[in-house]
Design a protein around this motif. Structure first.
Motif, mmCIF file in Angstrom:
data_model
loop_
_atom_site.group_PDB
_atom_site.id
_atom_site.type_symbol
_atom_site.label_atom_id
_atom_site.label_comp_id
_atom_site.label_asym_id
_atom_site.label_seq_id
_atom_site.Cartn_x
_atom_site.Cartn_y
_atom_site.Cartn_z
ATOM 1 N N LEU A 102 0.440 -1.433 -0.137
ATOM 2 C CA LEU A 102 0.477 -0.141 0.159
ATOM 3 C C LEU A 102 0.263 1.240 -0.299
ATOM 4 O O LEU A 102 1.948 1.496 0.442
ATOM 5 C CB LEU A 102 -0.249 0.048 1.026
ATOM 6 C CG LEU A 102 -1.732 -1.037 1.420
ATOM 7 C CD1 LEU A 102 -2.774 -1.223 3.234
ATOM 8 C CD2 LEU A 102 -3.588 -0.783 0.387
ATOM 9 N N LYS B 96 0.809 5.123 1.621
ATOM 10 C CA LYS B 96 -0.785 6.250 2.326
ATOM 11 C C LYS B 96 0.401 7.428 1.967
ATOM 12 O O LYS B 96 1.495 7.469 1.351
ATOM 13 C CB LYS B 96 -0.739 5.735 3.198
ATOM 14 C CG LYS B 96 -1.283 4.440 3.609
ATOM 15 C CD LYS B 96 -2.650 4.439 3.646
ATOM 16 C CE LYS B 96 -3.573 3.584 3.971
ATOM 17 N NZ LYS B 96 -4.666 3.137 3.657
ATOM 18 N N TYR C 84 0.108 11.264 3.073
ATOM 19 C CA TYR C 84 -0.332 12.192 4.411
ATOM 20 C C TYR C 84 0.640 14.133 3.902
ATOM 21 O O TYR C 84 1.701 13.707 3.620
ATOM 22 C CB TYR C 84 0.580 11.790 5.970
ATOM 23 C CG TYR C 84 -0.106 10.159 6.253
ATOM 24 C CD1 TYR C 84 -1.215 10.289 7.135
ATOM 25 C CD2 TYR C 84 0.086 9.226 5.623
ATOM 26 C CE1 TYR C 84 -1.527 9.943 7.163
ATOM 27 C CE2 TYR C 84 -0.722 7.893 5.890
ATOM 28 C CZ TYR C 84 -1.163 8.672 7.408
ATOM 29 O OH TYR C 84 -1.895 7.415 8.308
ATOM 30 N N GLU D 164 -1.374 2.656 11.218
ATOM 31 C CA GLU D 164 -1.850 2.267 10.134
ATOM 32 C C GLU D 164 -1.514 0.982 11.050
ATOM 33 O O GLU D 164 -2.181 -0.111 10.189
ATOM 34 C CB GLU D 164 -1.186 2.905 8.451
ATOM 35 C CG GLU D 164 -0.490 4.258 8.525
ATOM 36 C CD GLU D 164 -2.222 3.951 7.329
ATOM 37 O OE1 GLU D 164 -2.950 2.862 7.290
ATOM 38 O OE2 GLU D 164 -2.791 4.754 6.495
ATOM 39 N N TYR E 126 8.322 -1.414 6.414
ATOM 40 C CA TYR E 126 7.297 -0.154 5.701
ATOM 41 C C TYR E 126 8.342 0.569 5.398
ATOM 42 O O TYR E 126 8.967 0.734 6.069
ATOM 43 C CB TYR E 126 6.567 0.474 6.839
ATOM 44 C CG TYR E 126 6.848 1.032 7.915
ATOM 45 C CD1 TYR E 126 7.552 2.387 8.366
ATOM 46 C CD2 TYR E 126 7.258 0.489 9.206
ATOM 47 C CE1 TYR E 126 8.369 2.376 9.866
ATOM 48 C CE2 TYR E 126 7.859 0.577 10.166
ATOM 49 C CZ TYR E 126 8.071 1.829 10.867
ATOM 50 O OH TYR E 126 8.472 2.294 11.893
ATOM 51 N N TYR F 50 8.495 5.442 4.504
ATOM 52 C CA TYR F 50 8.497 6.636 4.763
ATOM 53 C C TYR F 50 9.507 8.086 4.040
ATOM 54 O O TYR F 50 10.885 7.314 4.239
ATOM 55 C CB TYR F 50 7.652 7.265 5.531
ATOM 56 C CG TYR F 50 8.399 7.672 6.503
ATOM 57 C CD1 TYR F 50 8.997 8.992 6.626
ATOM 58 C CD2 TYR F 50 8.684 6.840 8.107
ATOM 59 C CE1 TYR F 50 9.604 10.026 7.663
ATOM 60 C CE2 TYR F 50 9.371 7.476 8.715
ATOM 61 C CZ TYR F 50 10.380 8.966 8.840
ATOM 62 O OH TYR F 50 10.771 9.024 9.604
ATOM 63 N N SER G 116 -0.741 8.632 -6.375
ATOM 64 C CA SER G 116 -1.796 8.043 -6.055
ATOM 65 C C SER G 116 -2.380 6.790 -7.623
ATOM 66 O O SER G 116 -1.309 7.292 -8.381
ATOM 67 C CB SER G 116 -3.377 8.897 -6.022
ATOM 68 O OG SER G 116 -3.824 9.459 -7.761
#
Length: 292
Positions: free
Chosen positions: A85, A87, A89, A111, A121, A123, A205
């Motif tokens: 996924l 995400k 923010y 999450e 994960y 980021y 997206s």
């Protein structure tokens, strides 16, 4: 251009330059190795192995490892879109670094608390312009089981998985490396699905469309094709997308590609010179890996 989006951390990850890429999905294996001139070292490999067990997949991969003397080589690969996924923010640019880090840590914790299986994960904070009112954070989440299975196949065949990206990030990276006008969108159509990815300085997206062009070619189901067109058009209109490019194996199907171009607002084809369009993902991975 260097990687500007998050990669999934692996326990063995270290900064290396990797030219050998593997795309491993439930349906297909693709292998590509580039030289310094960004040309294939050997004929790129594609094997349809849908329905094979992990042991059978390992044996298939070993065949090519032996044939092309790949044993011990470092590999770059990516997780399929459905195994992760991404995400997005936003945080006020006025936040202190301490408060921003606290907010990011809290978001990650939240999450992870909503996922019941093992998850890895990473980021990344996008560079902000002078006019930006927000700090943008992209969070990549991936199924630990999927990562372990991919590592098992690669390492059991005698290679080392050194860099692991996410399919969405790989598609975006093609646009960044090739300096497509920003914002841009890429419709990547593989044998059994379509992935529409859009990138701008303030958003990333993606949309997965479960449509199989190989099934369409076999059955000639016109309603299925019309439904695909309608779904893509809806996504384009609702999200006000522009500068849409198309990539992937569908570029080899000339008659079907013509239908797509007649029915969808495609700006251009992302066809790689001297390499079949099937290797769009491996090619981008190899270029990213060679950047170090």
């Amino acid at each position: 251009m260097k990687l500007t989006l998050p990669k999934i951390k692996l326990p063995t990850l270290r900064k290396v330059k990797v030219s050998l890429s593997l795309q491993i999905t439930e349906k297909v294996l693709r292998i590509l190795d580039l030289n310094q001139e960004k040309k294939p070292v050997f004929e790129p490999v594609e094997v349809i192995w849908e329905g094979k067990s992990d042991s059978e997949k390992i044996n298939i991969l070993k065949t090519y490892v032996d044939r092309y003397n790949l044993k011990g080589r470092d590999v770059i690969s990516c997780l399929s879109v459905n195994d992760g996924l991404l995400k997005f923010y936003k945080y006020p640019v006025t936040m202190s670094q301490k408060d921003l880090q606290h907010a990011i840590d809290w978001a990650i914790k939240r999450e992870l608390s909503m996922i019941k299986e093992g998850t890895l994960y990473d980021y990344y904070i996008l560079e902000k312009s002078k006019e930006s009112k927000n700090v943008i954070m992209l969070l990549t989440l991936a199924r630990e089981e999927a990562i372990n299975n991919l590592k098992k196949i690669v390492e059991s065949a005698g290679m080392k998985l050194r860099i692991l990206d996410y399919e969405v990030i790989t598609v975006v990276n093609y646009g960044l490396y090739n300096k497509l006008s920003i914002p841009f969108s890429v419709l990547y159509v593989d044998y059994g699905y379509a992935l529409l990815v859009t990138y701008s300085p303030i958003n990333v997206s993606y949309f997965v469309i479960p449509w199989s062009y190989t099934e369409y070619l076999n059955k000639k189901d016109e309603q299925s094709l019309e439904n695909f067109f309608a779904e893509v058009r809806n996504i384009v209109v609702i999200n006000d997308l522009s500068s849409i490019y198309i990539a992937g194996p569908i570029l080899s199907e000339e008659s079907l590609l013509t239908r797509v171009l007649e029915n969808l607002p495609i700006l251009g084809l992302l066809d790689i010179e001297s390499i079949k369009p099937n290797f769009f993902i491996p090619y981008t991975l190899s270029i990213r890996g060679m950047e170090g």
